[in-house]
Design a protein around this motif. Sequence first.
Motif, short mmCIF file in Angstrom:
data_model
loop_
_atom_site.label_atom_id
_atom_site.label_comp_id
_atom_site.label_asym_id
_atom_site.label_seq_id
_atom_site.Cartn_x
_atom_site.Cartn_y
_atom_site.Cartn_z
N ASP A 114 0.86 -1.20 0.00
CA ASP A 114 0.00 0.00 0.00
C ASP A 114 0.90 1.26 0.00
N TRP A 115 2.17 1.07 0.33
CA TRP A 115 3.14 2.17 0.32
C TRP A 115 4.04 2.11 -0.91
N LYS A 116 3.73 1.25 -1.87
CA LYS A 116 4.63 1.00 -3.01
C LYS A 116 5.06 2.31 -3.70
N GLY A 117 6.35 2.45 -3.90
CA GLY A 117 6.90 3.63 -4.58
C GLY A 117 7.13 4.81 -3.66
N ARG A 118 6.45 4.84 -2.51
CA ARG A 118 6.50 6.02 -1.64
C ARG A 118 7.85 6.18 -0.93
N PHE A 119 8.58 5.06 -0.82
CA PHE A 119 9.84 5.12 -0.07
C PHE A 119 11.06 4.84 -0.94
N PRO A 131 -4.68 -9.89 1.88
CA PRO A 131 -6.00 -9.44 1.45
C PRO A 131 -7.07 -9.56 2.54
N SER A 132 -8.09 -8.77 2.42
CA SER A 132 -9.34 -8.89 3.21
C SER A 132 -9.21 -8.67 4.71
#
Length: 133
Positions: A97-102, A118-119
């Motif tokens: 969910d943080w992909k690319g942000r760091f 998931p879920s």
Amino acid sequence: MSERTVITFGTFDVFHVGHVRILQRAAELGDRLVVGVSADALNIRKKGRAPVFTQEERLEIVSSLGVVDEVFVEESLELKGDYIRKFGADVLAMGDDWKGRFDEFAELCEVVYFPRTPSVSTTALIEHIASNS
Ligand code: C2G
């Protein structure tokens, strides 16, 4: 060869299996796992609400896990580079969910994103409990 330190960050509120799995996966990347647990004040600032469990309780839960070697309070999202240097981290691991942000921290250490479980999420659990009460 020297010890390989992995660092990860999170709120870990209403602790669930998605949290367990990312900490296990992160621990497998090295010899020592350090976890930054977000401060209550950081959550109030960024999400507009306090976590269900206080930072002391969340630190106690995370530090009780066998795969976790050290915990500290993450006071600000903007201090990641400082924490990576302070703890001598070789790897930063986060959910995707943080992909690319760091990615900017790739100059300090390896940056790894794991698929989220998931879920399951803290928000969904809070809503589920509220709707059944
Ligand atoms: N996670 C996961 N699967 C889920 C839920 C969470 O893999 N179903 C992972 C997230 O991707 C994150 C970690 O568990 O890497 C902690 O998630 P949260 O407690 O939601 O943390 P968050 O509020 O995203 O972190 O610097 C980051 C901050 O500390 C905030």
